[in-house]
Scaffold this active site. Structure first.
Site, PDB file in Angstrom:
ATOM      1  CE  LYS A   4      -0.349   0.359  -0.319  1.00 14.80           C
ATOM      2  NZ  LYS A   4       0.682   0.201  -1.354  1.00 14.80           N
ATOM      3  CG  ASP A  15       1.689  -3.311  -1.240  1.00 13.20           C
ATOM      4  OD1 ASP A  15       1.582  -4.479  -1.633  1.00 13.20           O
ATOM      5  OD2 ASP A  15       1.185  -2.343  -1.842  1.00 13.20           O
ATOM      6  CE  LYS A  64       0.503  -5.278  -5.011  1.00 14.57           C
ATOM      7  NZ  LYS A  64       0.974  -3.985  -4.478  1.00 14.57           N
ATOM      8  CG  ASP A  79      11.470 -16.069  -6.712  1.00 13.31           C
ATOM      9  OD1 ASP A  79      11.708 -17.171  -7.258  1.00 13.31           O
ATOM     10  OD2 ASP A  79      12.218 -15.085  -6.829  1.00 13.31           O
ATOM     11  CB  THR A  90      -7.554  -3.179  -9.162  1.00 15.08           C
ATOM     12  OG1 THR A  90      -6.406  -2.512  -8.665  1.00 15.08           O
ATOM     13  CG2 THR A  90      -8.332  -3.759  -8.005  1.00 15.08           C
ATOM     14  NE  ARG A 105      -3.642   8.109  -6.557  1.00 14.97           N
ATOM     15  CZ  ARG A 105      -3.895   7.484  -7.700  1.00 14.97           C
ATOM     16  NH1 ARG A 105      -3.546   8.044  -8.839  1.00 14.97           N
ATOM     17  NH2 ARG A 105      -4.464   6.298  -7.692  1.00 14.97           N
TER      18      ARG A 105
HETATM   19  O1  C5P Z   1      -3.893   6.729  -4.261  1.00 17.44           O
HETATM   20  P1  C5P Z   1      -4.756   5.513  -4.099  1.00 17.44           P
HETATM   21  O2  C5P Z   1      -5.788   5.608  -3.004  1.00 17.44           O
HETATM   22  O3  C5P Z   1      -5.351   5.039  -5.406  1.00 17.44           O
HETATM   23  O4  C5P Z   1      -3.698   4.391  -3.616  1.00 17.44           O
HETATM   24  C1  C5P Z   1      -4.044   3.036  -3.482  1.00 17.44           C
HETATM   25  C2  C5P Z   1      -2.857   2.258  -3.039  1.00 17.44           C
HETATM   26  O5  C5P Z   1      -3.213   0.871  -3.057  1.00 17.44           O
HETATM   27  C3  C5P Z   1      -1.624   2.389  -3.918  1.00 17.44           C
HETATM   28  O6  C5P Z   1      -0.482   2.279  -3.069  1.00 17.44           O
HETATM   29  C4  C5P Z   1      -1.714   1.210  -4.855  1.00 17.44           C
HETATM   30  O7  C5P Z   1      -0.465   0.777  -5.290  1.00 17.44           O
HETATM   31  C5  C5P Z   1      -2.354   0.166  -3.929  1.00 17.44           C
HETATM   32  N1  C5P Z   1      -3.065  -0.910  -4.618  1.00 17.44           N
HETATM   33  C6  C5P Z   1      -4.113  -0.701  -5.488  1.00 17.44           C
HETATM   34  N2  C5P Z   1      -4.737  -1.763  -6.108  1.00 17.44           N
HETATM   35  C7  C5P Z   1      -4.346  -3.014  -5.835  1.00 17.44           C
HETATM   36  C8  C5P Z   1      -3.286  -3.249  -4.951  1.00 17.44           C
HETATM   37  C9  C5P Z   1      -2.667  -2.163  -4.338  1.00 17.44           C
HETATM   38  O8  C5P Z   1      -4.498   0.437  -5.723  1.00 17.44           O
HETATM   39  N3  C5P Z   1      -4.986  -4.026  -6.395  1.00 17.44           N
END
Ligand code: C5P
Length: 240
Positions: free
Chosen positions: A34, A61, A63, A66, A127, A219
């Site tokens: 992503k 990604d 998003k 507009d 979220t 992460r």
């Molecule tokens: O590091 P982690 O596993 O928390 O990363 C989750 C990824 O998903 C990040 O790139 C974050 O921006 C993305 N994301 C999220 N919640 C959302 C939409 C996207 O955590 N609702």
């Protein structure tokens, strides 16, 4: 039933950091990745081409949100990058979602070569938005889960392929929108990994049982002592 996979969130600030991470994988192993706003805004569309040329599937990604005409034209431009998945905010409403779909599929050579177009996925409620913000700032009085399901159904009725949602919501999205409506779920953690700032989390194995199609993991893989092993563990837990 849609395809299932683990998508690694390349949340790195530069091309150098990103390629150093991808270089940890053996030549034949090409995870679905992503690319989000940080990397795209830092490096521009060339980073997408570079990673695509290395053989990875890409979820772009960005998003989009507009007016319909702007989103249609932007999607048309993005479709030239030959990515596998793109997204927008369902809050942009039906006309915008339909315009986005049209922008991705217009028959002028800008579609994804071969297989039509990238999957078009809608973000429901972020979220990071909690019940209080929904009610007090966005002035939406119905509960979060109901809002998410309503946005998902609207996206499905506009012809979109799926939604980004919490893994906890995936089963209900499938129930309301159909088994083939794709669920893309961040908030995935191994039972023994740090939670960080994610609040509503699930393990890869539980996500599989709950109807998640694509896990987005950042992460727990990118910050692991052995990222390749962490990625393989996620795939094994998720796909069996
Ligand atoms: O590091 P982690 O596993 O928390 O990363 C989750 C990824 O998903 C990040 O790139 C974050 O921006 C993305 N994301 C999220 N919640 C959302 C939409 C996207 O955590 N609702």
């Amino acid at each position: 039933m849609s395809a299932k996979d683990v998508i690694i969130a390349l949340d790195f600030p530069t091309k150098e950091d990103t390629l150093a991470f991808l270089d940890k994988f053996p030549a034949g192993e090409k995870p679905f990745v992503k690319i989000g706003m940080e990397l795209f805004y830092a490096e521009g569309p060339q980073i997408v081409r570079d990673i695509k040329a290395r053989g990875h599937k890409i979820f772009l990604d960005l998003k989009l949100h507009d007016i319909p005409n702007t989103v249609k034209r932007a999607m048309s431009v993005l479709s030239r990058l030959d990515v596998d998945m793109v997204n927008l905010h369902a809050a942009g409403a039906g006309e915008m979602m339909k315009a986005a779909l049209a922008g991705l599929t217009q028959p002028d050579g800008t579609c994804k070569p071969g297989s039509g177009r990238p999957l078009l996925i809608a973000v429901t409620q972020l979220t990071s938005t909690d019940g209080a913000a929904l009610k007090n700032e966005l002035l939406i009085d119905v509960p979060m889960a109901e809002t998410v399901m309503s946005y998902a159904k609207n996206a499905a009725s506009c012809g979109l392929d799926g939604v980004v949602c919490s893994p906890l919501e995936a089963a209900l999205v499938k129930e309301r929108c159909g088994e083939n409506f794709v669920t893309v779920t961040p908030g995935i953690r191994f039972a023994d990994s740090a939670v960080g700032d994610q609040k509503r989390i699930m393990t890869p194995a539980n996500a599989a049982q709950n109807g998640c199609d694509y896990l987005v993991m950042g992460r727990p893989i990118t910050q692991a002592a052995d990222p390749v092993a962490a990625y393989r563990r996620a795939v094994k837990d998720f796909l069996g």
